[in-house]
Design a protein around this motif. Sequence first.
Motif, PDB file in Angstrom:
ATOM      1  N   ILE A 313       0.801  -1.220   0.000  1.00  0.00           N
ATOM      2  CA  ILE A 313       0.000   0.000   0.000  1.00  0.00           C
ATOM      3  C   ILE A 313       0.838   1.277   0.000  1.00  0.00           C
ATOM      4  O   ILE A 313       0.373   2.309  -0.494  1.00  0.00           O
ATOM      5  CB  ILE A 313      -1.009   0.034   1.166  1.00  0.00           C
ATOM      6  N   PHE A 314       2.075   1.243   0.533  1.00  0.00           N
ATOM      7  CA  PHE A 314       2.870   2.470   0.493  1.00  0.00           C
ATOM      8  C   PHE A 314       3.290   2.845  -0.933  1.00  0.00           C
ATOM      9  O   PHE A 314       3.232   4.033  -1.296  1.00  0.00           O
ATOM     10  CB  PHE A 314       4.077   2.372   1.416  1.00  0.00           C
ATOM     11  N   PRO A 315       3.712   1.916  -1.780  1.00  0.00           N
ATOM     12  CA  PRO A 315       3.967   2.308  -3.176  1.00  0.00           C
ATOM     13  C   PRO A 315       2.725   2.872  -3.866  1.00  0.00           C
ATOM     14  O   PRO A 315       2.808   3.874  -4.588  1.00  0.00           O
ATOM     15  CB  PRO A 315       4.432   1.006  -3.830  1.00  0.00           C
ATOM     16  N   THR A 352      -5.582   7.793   3.748  1.00  0.00           N
ATOM     17  CA  THR A 352      -6.064   6.434   3.522  1.00  0.00           C
ATOM     18  C   THR A 352      -4.932   5.418   3.602  1.00  0.00           C
ATOM     19  O   THR A 352      -5.121   4.291   4.076  1.00  0.00           O
ATOM     20  CB  THR A 352      -6.760   6.340   2.150  1.00  0.00           C
ATOM     21  N   THR A 353      -3.744   5.787   3.158  1.00  0.00           N
ATOM     22  CA  THR A 353      -2.593   4.893   3.243  1.00  0.00           C
ATOM     23  C   THR A 353      -2.254   4.594   4.698  1.00  0.00           C
ATOM     24  O   THR A 353      -1.986   3.440   5.067  1.00  0.00           O
ATOM     25  CB  THR A 353      -1.373   5.521   2.541  1.00  0.00           C
ATOM     26  N   ILE A 443      11.099   5.370   2.126  1.00  0.00           N
ATOM     27  CA  ILE A 443      11.723   4.927   0.874  1.00  0.00           C
ATOM     28  C   ILE A 443      10.796   5.144  -0.315  1.00  0.00           C
ATOM     29  O   ILE A 443      11.181   5.740  -1.328  1.00  0.00           O
ATOM     30  CB  ILE A 443      12.147   3.448   0.986  1.00  0.00           C
ATOM     31  N   THR A 444       9.557   4.691  -0.199  1.00  0.00           N
ATOM     32  CA  THR A 444       8.621   4.865  -1.324  1.00  0.00           C
ATOM     33  C   THR A 444       8.245   6.328  -1.508  1.00  0.00           C
ATOM     34  O   THR A 444       8.020   6.785  -2.633  1.00  0.00           O
ATOM     35  CB  THR A 444       7.355   4.027  -1.129  1.00  0.00           C
ATOM     36  N   GLY A 445       8.171   7.078  -0.403  1.00  0.00           N
ATOM     37  CA  GLY A 445       7.872   8.505  -0.515  1.00  0.00           C
ATOM     38  C   GLY A 445       8.969   9.262  -1.247  1.00  0.00           C
ATOM     39  O   GLY A 445       8.699  10.097  -2.107  1.00  0.00           O
ATOM     40  N   VAL A 478       9.029   1.172 -10.674  1.00  0.00           N
ATOM     41  CA  VAL A 478      10.195   1.614  -9.902  1.00  0.00           C
ATOM     42  C   VAL A 478       9.811   1.820  -8.437  1.00  0.00           C
ATOM     43  O   VAL A 478      10.539   1.388  -7.521  1.00  0.00           O
ATOM     44  CB  VAL A 478      10.767   2.922 -10.499  1.00  0.00           C
ATOM     45  N   ILE A 479       8.670   2.453  -8.205  1.00  0.00           N
ATOM     46  CA  ILE A 479       8.220   2.703  -6.830  1.00  0.00           C
ATOM     47  C   ILE A 479       7.888   1.393  -6.117  1.00  0.00           C
ATOM     48  O   ILE A 479       8.232   1.206  -4.943  1.00  0.00           O
ATOM     49  CB  ILE A 479       7.004   3.646  -6.837  1.00  0.00           C
ATOM     50  N   VAL A 480       7.239   0.474  -6.811  1.00  0.00           N
ATOM     51  CA  VAL A 480       6.925  -0.838  -6.224  1.00  0.00           C
ATOM     52  C   VAL A 480       8.199  -1.601  -5.887  1.00  0.00           C
ATOM     53  O   VAL A 480       8.309  -2.236  -4.829  1.00  0.00           O
ATOM     54  CB  VAL A 480       6.041  -1.658  -7.180  1.00  0.00           C
ATOM     55  N   SER A 481       9.181  -1.543  -6.767  1.00  0.00           N
ATOM     56  CA  SER A 481      10.459  -2.220  -6.509  1.00  0.00           C
ATOM     57  C   SER A 481      11.121  -1.672  -5.253  1.00  0.00           C
ATOM     58  O   SER A 481      11.662  -2.431  -4.437  1.00  0.00           O
ATOM     59  CB  SER A 481      11.393  -2.049  -7.712  1.00  0.00           C
ATOM     60  N   ALA A 482      11.053  -0.349  -5.081  1.00  0.00           N
ATOM     61  CA  ALA A 482      11.594   0.256  -3.868  1.00  0.00           C
ATOM     62  C   ALA A 482      10.847  -0.245  -2.634  1.00  0.00           C
ATOM     63  O   ALA A 482      11.459  -0.533  -1.589  1.00  0.00           O
ATOM     64  CB  ALA A 482      11.507   1.774  -3.959  1.00  0.00           C
ATOM     65  N   GLY A 483       9.519  -0.393  -2.757  1.00  0.00           N
ATOM     66  CA  GLY A 483       8.734  -0.901  -1.645  1.00  0.00           C
ATOM     67  C   GLY A 483       9.077  -2.334  -1.287  1.00  0.00           C
ATOM     68  O   GLY A 483       9.171  -2.699  -0.110  1.00  0.00           O
ATOM     69  N   LEU A 484       9.295  -3.173  -2.295  1.00  0.00           N
ATOM     70  CA  LEU A 484       9.640  -4.574  -2.048  1.00  0.00           C
ATOM     71  C   LEU A 484      10.969  -4.735  -1.323  1.00  0.00           C
ATOM     72  O   LEU A 484      11.182  -5.714  -0.609  1.00  0.00           O
ATOM     73  CB  LEU A 484       9.678  -5.339  -3.375  1.00  0.00           C
TER      74      LEU A 484
END
Length: 504
Positions: A313-315, A352-353, A443-445, A478-484
């Motif tokens: 959810i953060f990404p 919401t996040t 990180i995602t922010g 890219v953002i999802v990868s950072a979240g993972l």
Amino acid sequence: MKLPKFELAVNLSARLVAAALSFLAVPFYIEILGVESYGLIGFFTTLQLVFFILEMGLGGAFTREVAALSSTGDAVALALLGRTLELLFLILAVTIGIIVFFLSGVISGHWLVAESLTVEEVDQSVRLMGFVVAVQLPFLLYQAGLLGVQHHLQLNLLLIVVYFLRYLGVIGVLLWIDASISTYFIWQLFVSLFQSICARLMLFYTVKSKCKKPYFDFRMVKNIWRFAAGMAAISITSVILTQVDKLVLSKLLTLQEFGYYSLAVLMASVPYLFASPFYNVYYPKLTALVSEDDANGLAADYRAGSQLIATIIFPVGMSLVFLSEPIVNIWLQDVNVSGRVYPLLSVLAMGTTLLGIMHMPYALQLAHGWTRLTLIVNVVSIVVLLPSMIFLVERYGAIAACYTWLALNVGYILVTIQVMHRRLLLGELKNWYTYSLCYPLLITGLVSWLVSSVYIGAGIMNWPILMQLLILAVSFLVIVSAGLLSTPVTREIVANFIRKYIEV
């Protein structure tokens, strides 16, 4: 620790379908019906949640009880409880239909402010809303039971079919039969009836296979009333907190202005949609672990679930916060409308996040049967929030409601988690703040802000739509990868996947 990969995949797939279809359908709704009619659809969503509190926490109590009874194998008690609660839900459904039918004139004539729609059209739509909510209410019980017995595949297959009918089927009806807001709600009524009937057949097929003649037994309600009462109080206060902005704005704004706010709310709900599958999967598991007194397994599953939610959810949330303008422009294809929506979306999405990340702590509390903490926090929040909301919205408009919503959820993060971990899983407080909140958020922010700076600075919003979509898709990856890579649990999953790929 064994991750429930299949259950999570099934639940996430259904939510992805729901999100994709609902957002694809919205531009068609606006084109066919207009923004003012979409304001009525937004009001309907609020009306649903307000009247769903009449189920008095029985759905949540049913899920918990079904999970516990399933682990002990007491099929007779399970069947009796299901039949007893079903009758109560049907009574509530009829009550809702009657209440809305007789209040429709007051709502359409004195609450909602329409400009192009007539009072008669609004009145008819409100009456239909009441019937739709009444038909949907029993589904809450059947869904709770299917979650309790962990029939995720069957439930989510049904939901996917319903999503196609609800979001795409209605477009065909509006285009080829009648392009009116009343027709929209008539179609929703038929879809909701189909959903409730199918869910009932699925649940009671499982129950009846072991108990052929279940009947109403009020003693079954007495066994769960204390937990259900706590759940009911939480539901009532939560609905007040999450829907007070819509109720206030639907009174103070025109339906068209409320339609803009409803669009922002819809898009901002995406992080929440991705959090709910984790709750649906982990809540019954945590309940079973508590009943088995497995402290180590409970801590491991809580930690894993919290970090998995964060990396999803953060990404999504940070993308909506920092890339709200290009996302809304592409979505609505109307510069005038999107210009009114995206500033609201940026703030709402952040709130919401933060609400979404609270799903696992909430599931842990309910697994222990502890409802008091959330109830106290909600009551205190209402005392502060409601007068503040009315005062600020009257002076500053819809954006004030957005910032109030954000402040509410920041308060949850700062207060509820601290109090909860003084009683439950005492050693998890620092771990939760570090790996389930701070690292994924920061990180995602940061990555989302960098992507947004490049996107806007390069003038990509003036490029052809397909190029914008392609760049947004790459940016999101890219953002999802950072979240993972932001939590230990997901880093281990990624590392194991890479090792298996290299070995192959």
